[in-house]
Design an enzyme around this catalytic site. Sequence first.
Site, PDB file in Angstrom:
ATOM      1  N   GLY A  29       0.808  -1.069  -0.052  1.00  0.00           N
ATOM      2  CA  GLY A  29       0.048  -0.434  -0.031  1.00  0.00           C
ATOM      3  C   GLY A  29       0.834   1.121  -0.350  1.00  0.00           C
ATOM      4  O   GLY A  29       2.446   0.979   0.170  1.00  0.00           O
ATOM      5  N   ASP A  81       2.484  -3.425   8.357  1.00  0.00           N
ATOM      6  CA  ASP A  81       2.092  -3.549   6.683  1.00  0.00           C
ATOM      7  C   ASP A  81       1.031  -2.287   7.300  1.00  0.00           C
ATOM      8  O   ASP A  81       0.763  -1.735   8.438  1.00  0.00           O
ATOM      9  CB  ASP A  81       1.008  -4.095   7.115  1.00  0.00           C
ATOM     10  CG  ASP A  81       0.096  -4.653   5.584  1.00  0.00           C
ATOM     11  OD1 ASP A  81       0.453  -3.515   4.809  1.00  0.00           O
ATOM     12  OD2 ASP A  81      -0.031  -5.549   5.413  1.00  0.00           O
ATOM     13  N   ALA A  83      -3.503   0.164   6.942  1.00  0.00           N
ATOM     14  CA  ALA A  83      -4.524  -1.142   7.195  1.00  0.00           C
ATOM     15  C   ALA A  83      -5.479  -0.065   6.932  1.00  0.00           C
ATOM     16  O   ALA A  83      -4.932   1.265   6.514  1.00  0.00           O
ATOM     17  CB  ALA A  83      -4.800  -0.826   9.448  1.00  0.00           C
ATOM     18  N   ASP A  84      -6.871   0.060   6.540  1.00  0.00           N
ATOM     19  CA  ASP A  84      -7.784   0.517   6.360  1.00  0.00           C
ATOM     20  C   ASP A  84      -8.918   1.572   6.985  1.00  0.00           C
ATOM     21  O   ASP A  84      -9.199   2.328   7.161  1.00  0.00           O
ATOM     22  CB  ASP A  84      -8.610  -0.746   5.116  1.00  0.00           C
ATOM     23  CG  ASP A  84      -7.236  -0.808   4.083  1.00  0.00           C
ATOM     24  OD1 ASP A  84      -6.963   0.267   2.918  1.00  0.00           O
ATOM     25  OD2 ASP A  84      -8.329  -1.766   3.528  1.00  0.00           O
ATOM     26  N   GLY A  96      -7.715  -3.631   1.346  1.00  0.00           N
ATOM     27  CA  GLY A  96      -8.046  -2.077   0.075  1.00  0.00           C
ATOM     28  C   GLY A  96      -7.257  -2.136  -1.065  1.00  0.00           C
ATOM     29  O   GLY A  96      -7.437  -1.821  -2.326  1.00  0.00           O
ATOM     30  N   GLU A 103      -0.872 -10.446   3.384  1.00  0.00           N
ATOM     31  CA  GLU A 103      -1.051 -10.123   4.481  1.00  0.00           C
ATOM     32  C   GLU A 103      -1.424 -10.705   5.696  1.00  0.00           C
ATOM     33  O   GLU A 103      -0.396 -11.011   6.631  1.00  0.00           O
ATOM     34  CB  GLU A 103      -1.861  -8.903   4.689  1.00  0.00           C
ATOM     35  CG  GLU A 103      -1.110  -8.318   3.298  1.00  0.00           C
ATOM     36  CD  GLU A 103      -2.028  -6.651   2.715  1.00  0.00           C
ATOM     37  OE1 GLU A 103      -1.545  -5.553   2.281  1.00  0.00           O
ATOM     38  OE2 GLU A 103      -3.615  -6.759   3.686  1.00  0.00           O
ATOM     39  N   LYS A 121      -7.658   7.183   9.790  1.00  0.00           N
ATOM     40  CA  LYS A 121      -7.536   6.027   9.949  1.00  0.00           C
ATOM     41  C   LYS A 121      -8.491   4.475  10.934  1.00  0.00           C
ATOM     42  O   LYS A 121      -8.936   3.847  11.967  1.00  0.00           O
ATOM     43  CB  LYS A 121      -6.335   4.911   9.126  1.00  0.00           C
ATOM     44  CG  LYS A 121      -5.892   4.235   7.958  1.00  0.00           C
ATOM     45  CD  LYS A 121      -6.753   4.758   7.263  1.00  0.00           C
ATOM     46  CE  LYS A 121      -6.466   4.920   5.545  1.00  0.00           C
ATOM     47  NZ  LYS A 121      -4.783   3.763   5.061  1.00  0.00           N
TER      48      LYS A 121
HETATM   49  C1  5RP Z   1      -3.644  -4.060   0.895  1.00  0.00           C
HETATM   50  C2  5RP Z   1      -4.134  -3.204   2.473  1.00  0.00           C
HETATM   51  C3  5RP Z   1      -3.289  -1.750   2.947  1.00  0.00           C
HETATM   52  O1  5RP Z   1      -2.193  -1.709   4.066  1.00  0.00           O
HETATM   53  C4  5RP Z   1      -4.560  -0.630   3.114  1.00  0.00           C
HETATM   54  O2  5RP Z   1      -5.094  -1.307   1.954  1.00  0.00           O
HETATM   55  C5  5RP Z   1      -3.670   0.415   3.426  1.00  0.00           C
HETATM   56  O3  5RP Z   1      -3.823   0.881   2.548  1.00  0.00           O
HETATM   57  P1  5RP Z   1      -2.923   2.731   2.413  1.00  0.00           P
HETATM   58  O4  5RP Z   1      -1.715   2.177   3.436  1.00  0.00           O
HETATM   59  O5  5RP Z   1      -2.496   3.008   0.960  1.00  0.00           O
HETATM   60  O6  5RP Z   1      -3.680   3.654   2.715  1.00  0.00           O
HETATM   61  O7  5RP Z   1      -4.808  -3.787   3.405  1.00  0.00           O
HETATM   62  O8  5RP Z   1      -4.271  -4.872   1.486  1.00  0.00           O
END
Ligand code: 5RP
Length: 218
Positions: A29, A81, A83-84, A96, A103, A121
């Site tokens: 992401g 990682d 998150a949405d 997302g 993941e 978020k």
């Molecule tokens: C990808 C994900 C991402 O971590 C999530 O969509 C957040 O993305 P971003 O850092 O672009 O806001 O789960 O599958």
Amino acid sequence: MTQDEAKKAAAEAALKYVVPGEPLGVGTGSTVNFFIDALAKIRHDIPGAVSSSNASSERLKKIGIEVLDLNNTGQLSIYVDGADEADANLRLIKGGGAALTREKIVAAASRKFVCIADESKLVKVLGKFPLPIEVIPMARSYVARELLKLGGSCELRMGVTTDNGNVIIDVRNLEILDPVTLENKINQIPGVVTVGLFAQRPADVLLLGGPNGVRELK
Ligand code: 5RP
């Protein structure tokens, strides 16, 4: 402060969790892209990384970090990682970027899951963000009918095939008051590969970037 600046601040704050000399897990992401850029500065201390997507693998290789096979690394010390959505108990909605299955695997195979995000978020109750579910293509109509019974409304993510060759169904209008139970229920529908609820294995640390700096929730 822009949202990107907040994501970058959270991403850079995650560097302190990287264990020198040990491979780490890297998610997917735009927030993770800032983290990979930050990793470039310490790449000589990192023997390699397990990546959760083809996109992140390419970015890691570009900065000279070897991409490793999880089957050869054993347990990873940390996984970083985005998150949405995240709640105060560090339970997450992810997917997302359609990379949720890998993941979830890398998160499960890591001792510590460090989640990085901008503070928008953080929510009280998960579910405003449509819940992504990776589904085997032949099961998409059946799974959608089962999801309707849980009260959600489903939408096939058009034009998207995951790195595993599957489709994504996004489920709207869910107020997720009991994320662990819902994660278990959806996981049991035949044809579901992964639900983007990370509640049974939540994050261990949540780094939230915002105008007042980076807030750390544990
Ligand atoms: C990808 C994900 C991402 O971590 C999530 O969509 C957040 O993305 P971003 O850092 O672009 O806001 O789960 O599958």
